[in-house]
Write an enzyme that holds these catalytic residues in place. Structure first.
Site, PDB file in Angstrom:
ATOM      1  CG  ASN A 282      -8.535   3.871   4.881  1.00  0.00           C
ATOM      2  OD1 ASN A 282      -8.751   3.366   3.642  1.00  0.00           O
ATOM      3  ND2 ASN A 282     -10.010   2.880   5.183  1.00  0.00           N
TER       4      ASN A 282
ATOM      5  CG  ASN B  61     -10.930   1.908   1.143  1.00  0.00           C
ATOM      6  OD1 ASN B  61     -12.375   2.502   0.612  1.00  0.00           O
ATOM      7  ND2 ASN B  61     -11.451   1.209   1.840  1.00  0.00           N
TER       8      ASN B  61
ATOM      9  CG  ASP C  33      -1.527   0.185  -3.191  1.00  0.00           C
ATOM     10  OD1 ASP C  33      -1.345   1.753  -2.886  1.00  0.00           O
ATOM     11  OD2 ASP C  33      -2.343  -0.170  -3.164  1.00  0.00           O
TER      12      ASP C  33
ATOM     13  CG  HIS D 277      -2.457  -0.098   1.128  1.00  0.00           C
ATOM     14  ND1 HIS D 277      -2.566   0.236  -0.591  1.00  0.00           N
ATOM     15  CD2 HIS D 277      -3.501   0.648   1.889  1.00  0.00           C
ATOM     16  CE1 HIS D 277      -3.816   0.779   0.119  1.00  0.00           C
ATOM     17  NE2 HIS D 277      -4.698   0.971   1.009  1.00  0.00           N
TER      18      HIS D 277
END
Length: 182
Positions: free
Chosen positions: A62, A106, A85, A19
């Site tokens: 997020n 997100n 990513d 991530h």
């Protein structure tokens, strides 16, 4: 002025996770010419040089939109590029797009919700195995680690070229659909 935001999660726990590929690319783009202009109001690490602003949001993935919006509202760049990513692309694939849906990402959803989706994206494929959350928060496999430097260098070069060109031209020149590494 151009804002380049690389998405990831802050802290050593997430440093080498899939991530965080956006953070990894910001670290590669940031050379000694960039001045640290970070401030609590930006909710991220911010570096500036010669009309380019590099951002690593420290809000966690997020909530990335909060940081991107804060930097955008302060500096008012005429161009925003977000590096992130992408589970839907094979490992090492690199794609470019402007606008469009979040694809379930997100961090992108957060940005879209706060500033809309009229920005350019550099999508770096990480592949997908099993549970998405565990996969993106997991570290690269040993095999992936061997290829990561090449993928990051290629993508850095593409981003540098993107700064001098438009997304359509760069997409034609630098898109890698199947991944750089077999």
């Amino acid at each position: 002025m151009t804002l380049i935001a690389g998405l990831g999660n802050p802290g050593p726990k997430y440093e080498n996770t899939r991530h965080n590929i956006g953070f990894m690319l910001i670290d590669l783009l940031k050379d000694s010419n960039f001045k640290d202009v970070s401030s609590a109001k930006f909710q991220g690490e911010v570096f500036k040089f010669n009309g380019i602003i590099l951002l690593k949001p420290t809000t966690f993935m997020n909530l990335s939109g909060q940081s991107v919006k804060a930097v955008r509202d302060f500096y008012k760049p005429d161009r925003i590029i977000v590096i992130h990513d992408d589970l839907d692309l094979s490992f090492g694939a690199v794609k470019f797009k402007k606008g469009g849906s979040s694809g379930g990402h997100n961090g992108i959803k957060s940005i879209d919700n706060l500033i809309g989706n009229d920005y350019e994206r550099v999508r770096v494929g990480i592949g997908h195995e099993g549970d998405a959350k565990n996969f993106v928060l997991g570290e690269f496999s040993d095999e992936e680690k061997k290829a990561l430097d090449e993928i990051l260098a290629y993508t850095k070069n593409a981003v540098c070229e993107l700064l001098k060109s438009d997304i359509n031209e760069i997409s034609q020149k630098f898109t890698v659909k199947k991944g750089l590494i077999k």
